[in-house]
Design a protein around this motif. Structure first.
Motif, PDB file in Angstrom:
ATOM      1  N   ARG A  77      -7.041 -21.221  21.192  1.00  0.00           N
ATOM      2  CA  ARG A  77      -6.627 -22.249  22.134  1.00  0.00           C
ATOM      3  C   ARG A  77      -7.814 -23.158  22.450  1.00  0.00           C
ATOM      4  O   ARG A  77      -8.927 -22.681  22.690  1.00  0.00           O
ATOM      5  CB  ARG A  77      -6.125 -21.586  23.421  1.00  0.00           C
ATOM      6  N   GLN A  78      -7.588 -24.468  22.451  1.00  0.00           N
ATOM      7  CA  GLN A  78      -8.664 -25.420  22.680  1.00  0.00           C
ATOM      8  C   GLN A  78      -8.724 -25.851  24.140  1.00  0.00           C
ATOM      9  O   GLN A  78      -7.714 -25.880  24.842  1.00  0.00           O
ATOM     10  CB  GLN A  78      -8.471 -26.644  21.784  1.00  0.00           C
ATOM     11  N   ARG A  79      -9.908 -26.195  24.581  1.00  0.00           N
ATOM     12  CA  ARG A  79     -10.096 -26.606  25.973  1.00  0.00           C
ATOM     13  C   ARG A  79      -9.529 -27.998  26.195  1.00  0.00           C
ATOM     14  O   ARG A  79      -9.408 -28.804  25.262  1.00  0.00           O
ATOM     15  CB  ARG A  79     -11.585 -26.590  26.319  1.00  0.00           C
ATOM     16  N   SER A  80      -9.213 -28.304  27.449  1.00  0.00           N
ATOM     17  CA  SER A  80      -8.693 -29.624  27.794  1.00  0.00           C
ATOM     18  C   SER A  80      -9.722 -30.463  28.547  1.00  0.00           C
ATOM     19  O   SER A  80      -9.490 -31.638  28.811  1.00  0.00           O
ATOM     20  CB  SER A  80      -7.436 -29.487  28.664  1.00  0.00           C
ATOM     21  N   ARG A  81     -10.851 -29.854  28.876  1.00  0.00           N
ATOM     22  CA  ARG A  81     -11.939 -30.569  29.530  1.00  0.00           C
ATOM     23  C   ARG A  81     -13.241 -30.205  28.828  1.00  0.00           C
ATOM     24  O   ARG A  81     -13.322 -29.226  28.099  1.00  0.00           O
ATOM     25  CB  ARG A  81     -12.039 -30.188  31.018  1.00  0.00           C
ATOM     26  N   SER A  82     -14.284 -30.992  29.080  1.00  0.00           N
ATOM     27  CA  SER A  82     -15.580 -30.718  28.467  1.00  0.00           C
ATOM     28  C   SER A  82     -16.681 -30.885  29.507  1.00  0.00           C
ATOM     29  O   SER A  82     -16.757 -31.927  30.171  1.00  0.00           O
ATOM     30  CB  SER A  82     -15.817 -31.671  27.295  1.00  0.00           C
ATOM     31  N   GLY A  83     -17.500 -29.855  29.655  1.00  0.00           N
ATOM     32  CA  GLY A  83     -18.615 -29.929  30.584  1.00  0.00           C
ATOM     33  C   GLY A  83     -18.236 -30.157  32.025  1.00  0.00           C
ATOM     34  O   GLY A  83     -18.989 -30.757  32.805  1.00  0.00           O
ATOM     35  N   GLY A  84     -17.042 -29.688  32.418  1.00  0.00           N
ATOM     36  CA  GLY A  84     -16.612 -29.848  33.809  1.00  0.00           C
ATOM     37  C   GLY A  84     -16.178 -31.257  34.159  1.00  0.00           C
ATOM     38  O   GLY A  84     -15.964 -31.568  35.326  1.00  0.00           O
ATOM     39  N   SER A  85     -16.038 -32.117  33.161  1.00  0.00           N
ATOM     40  CA  SER A  85     -15.646 -33.499  33.419  1.00  0.00           C
ATOM     41  C   SER A  85     -14.214 -33.569  33.941  1.00  0.00           C
ATOM     42  O   SER A  85     -13.340 -32.844  33.457  1.00  0.00           O
ATOM     43  CB  SER A  85     -15.763 -34.321  32.133  1.00  0.00           C
ATOM     44  N   PRO A  86     -13.934 -34.452  34.900  1.00  0.00           N
ATOM     45  CA  PRO A  86     -12.563 -34.584  35.419  1.00  0.00           C
ATOM     46  C   PRO A  86     -11.645 -35.347  34.468  1.00  0.00           C
ATOM     47  O   PRO A  86     -10.440 -35.394  34.668  1.00  0.00           O
ATOM     48  CB  PRO A  86     -12.761 -35.364  36.732  1.00  0.00           C
ATOM     49  N   VAL A  87     -12.222 -35.972  33.454  1.00  0.00           N
ATOM     50  CA  VAL A  87     -11.425 -36.726  32.481  1.00  0.00           C
ATOM     51  C   VAL A  87     -11.439 -36.010  31.140  1.00  0.00           C
ATOM     52  O   VAL A  87     -12.288 -35.169  30.867  1.00  0.00           O
ATOM     53  CB  VAL A  87     -11.959 -38.161  32.304  1.00  0.00           C
ATOM     54  N   VAL A  88     -10.482 -36.351  30.293  1.00  0.00           N
ATOM     55  CA  VAL A  88     -10.399 -35.747  28.970  1.00  0.00           C
ATOM     56  C   VAL A  88     -11.298 -36.511  28.006  1.00  0.00           C
ATOM     57  O   VAL A  88     -11.087 -37.703  27.759  1.00  0.00           O
ATOM     58  CB  VAL A  88      -8.941 -35.756  28.441  1.00  0.00           C
ATOM     59  N   SER A 123      -6.741 -16.893  23.400  1.00  0.00           N
ATOM     60  CA  SER A 123      -7.592 -17.425  24.458  1.00  0.00           C
ATOM     61  C   SER A 123      -9.062 -17.122  24.173  1.00  0.00           C
ATOM     62  O   SER A 123      -9.446 -15.953  24.043  1.00  0.00           O
ATOM     63  CB  SER A 123      -7.206 -16.802  25.802  1.00  0.00           C
ATOM     64  N   PRO A 124      -9.913 -18.142  24.087  1.00  0.00           N
ATOM     65  CA  PRO A 124     -11.348 -17.887  23.885  1.00  0.00           C
ATOM     66  C   PRO A 124     -11.974 -17.180  25.083  1.00  0.00           C
ATOM     67  O   PRO A 124     -12.924 -16.415  24.927  1.00  0.00           O
ATOM     68  CB  PRO A 124     -11.940 -19.295  23.695  1.00  0.00           C
ATOM     69  N   GLN A 125     -11.432 -17.428  26.285  1.00  0.00           N
ATOM     70  CA  GLN A 125     -11.965 -16.749  27.470  1.00  0.00           C
ATOM     71  C   GLN A 125     -11.714 -15.238  27.398  1.00  0.00           C
ATOM     72  O   GLN A 125     -12.610 -14.436  27.669  1.00  0.00           O
ATOM     73  CB  GLN A 125     -11.333 -17.326  28.748  1.00  0.00           C
ATOM     74  N   ARG A 126     -10.491 -14.855  27.041  1.00  0.00           N
ATOM     75  CA  ARG A 126     -10.176 -13.424  26.938  1.00  0.00           C
ATOM     76  C   ARG A 126     -11.037 -12.754  25.884  1.00  0.00           C
ATOM     77  O   ARG A 126     -11.541 -11.642  26.076  1.00  0.00           O
ATOM     78  CB  ARG A 126      -8.702 -13.237  26.594  1.00  0.00           C
TER      79      ARG A 126
END
Length: 297
Positions: A77-88, A123-126
Motif C-alpha cells: 500500500r502506498q502513502r498518500s502524504r509525504s514528509g507530513g505535508s498537508p498536500v499530496v 500495509s508497510p506500517q504493519r
C-alpha cells in the motif's frame, strides 16, 4: 512499489507442506519503471502515459503470460502524504495512480483466467512494526537499517548454515564470503543491469522480501490458532503469548547483535543468527495435510 524503485520478490513453497518448508526466493528484483518501460521523465502524469508500463508490469513481470498464476499476490500500500505535508505531493500522486492501475489490471487477469488468487493490499506500517525490536530507539532510518541487516543475515545463513530459514534459487549464484550478499543479489539481476536502471539501494528489495515472509508467518500462526481454539480459549490465548514472546525475543536478540557488532567496528552490522526467527509449526503442517487429503477424497 514505486516508479523509480519497483521491487518485487517471488517465493515458492511446497503446497502440501507450506508452513514446514523453507521458502525459496525464485525472483528478487527492482526496476526504475520509467527507464525500463521507456516512459520518459517529463512532468506530465496523465493516466494514459502509465497504462502501457503498468500493463507490461502485470503481464510480463508480476503475472507473466504463459506461466501458472501464484496463490497469493501482495501489493504494498502506498502513502498518500509525504514528509507530513498537508498536500499530496505530485510524485506521491503518480505512485498512487500506478498502485490503482496495478490492482485493476491484476483483477482483470483474475477474472479473465477465473483464478482464485488472493490479492492483499499489504500495509508497510504493519510489516515494519512486525520486523522490529520493541526498543524505542528502533524507528525511522534506524528501523530500515535493522531490516537490511536482518535480511543480510538471512542470506548469510542460507550460504553458510546447514539450517537456513530461507532458500535462494541457484541462478543468483551467491558466493560465500563475509557479508554483502544483498549486493550480490542486485548484481545478479536477470532483468536489467544495475548500472543502467539504478538499483543501487537495497532497502526496497529487503522490504519486498519481508512483506512476503511476514505474510507467510501470519498465515502459519492463524492455522496454529485455529487448532488451539479447538482445545479451548485458554489454550489459544496461551499460544498467542508464546508466539508473541518468541518473535519479539528474536527481534530483540537481532537488534542487540547488530549493536554489538557495530560497536566493535567490524564493518556492516548484521544479526548474529536467525536460527529460530522463522518458525514452521508441525501441527500447522499436519492440519494443512489433513485438509488437502479431505479435499482430494
Amino acid at each position: 512499489m514505486g516508479l523509480k524503485n519497483f521491487a518485487l520478490t517471488k517465493l515458492a513453497l511446497n503446497k502440501r507442506l507450506p508452513f514446514n518448508t523453507v521458502p525459496m526466493i525464485t525472483e528478487w528484483d527492482k526496476y526504475d519503471v520509467q527507464l525500463w518501460a521507456n516512459v520518459g521523465t517529463d512532468d506530465t502524469f496523465e493516466p494514459q502515459k502509465y497504462v502501457e508500463p503498468c500493463y507490461r508490469l502485470v503481464n510480463e513481470i508480476l503475472l507473466p503470460r504463459g506461466e501458472p498464476l501464484p496463490d497469493a499476490l501482495l501489493i504494498e500500500r502506498q502513502r498518500s502524504r509525504s514528509g507530513g505535508s498537508p498536500v499530496v505531493n505530485e510524485w506521491v500522486f503518480r505512485v498512487n495512480m500506478l498502485e490503482a492501475m496495478v490492482h485493476s489490471m491484476v483483477y482483470s487477469r483474475i477474472c479473465e483466467e477465473r483464478s482464485k488468487i488472493e490479492v492483499i493490499s499489504a500495509s508497510p506500517q504493519r510489516m515494519g512494526y512486525y520486523w522490529k525490536p520493541l526498543d524505542d530507539e528502533v524507528k525511522g532510518k534506524v528501523a530500515k537499517k535493522f531490516r537490511v541487516g536482518y535480511v543480510e543475515q538471512l542470506l548469510a545463513d542460507f550460504v553458510q548454515s546447514s539450517d537456513p530459514k530461507i532458500s535462494v534459487d541457484p541462478h543468483f549464484a551467491l558466493q560465500k564470503f563475509s557479508g554483502d550478499y544483498l549486493s550480490q543479489v542486485m548484481n545478479s539481476s536477470q532483468s536489467h543491469s544495475r548500472g543502467t536502471f539504478g538499483a543501487e539501494k537495497g532497502d526496497d528489495l529487503v522490504d519486498a522480501l519481508l512483506h512476503a515472509l511476514a505474510w507467510i508467518q501470519w498465515q502459519a500462526n492463524k492455522t496454529v490458532m485455529k487448532l488451539e481454539f479447538i482445545s479451548g480459549v485458554e489454550d489459544a490465548m496461551k499460544k498467542v503469548d508464546e508466539l508473541y514472546q518468541s518473535h519479539t525475543e528474536q527481534m530483540g536478540n537481532a537488534w542487540m547483535a547488530q549493536q554489538n557488532k557495530a560497536k566493535k567496528g567490524k564493518g556492516k552490522p548484521t544479526v548474529a543468527t536467525t536460527k529460530h526467527s522463522l518458525k514452521y509449526d508441525p501441527n500447522a503442517t499436519k492440519a494443512v495435510e489433513q485438509e488437502l487429503d479431505s479435499i482430494e477424497k
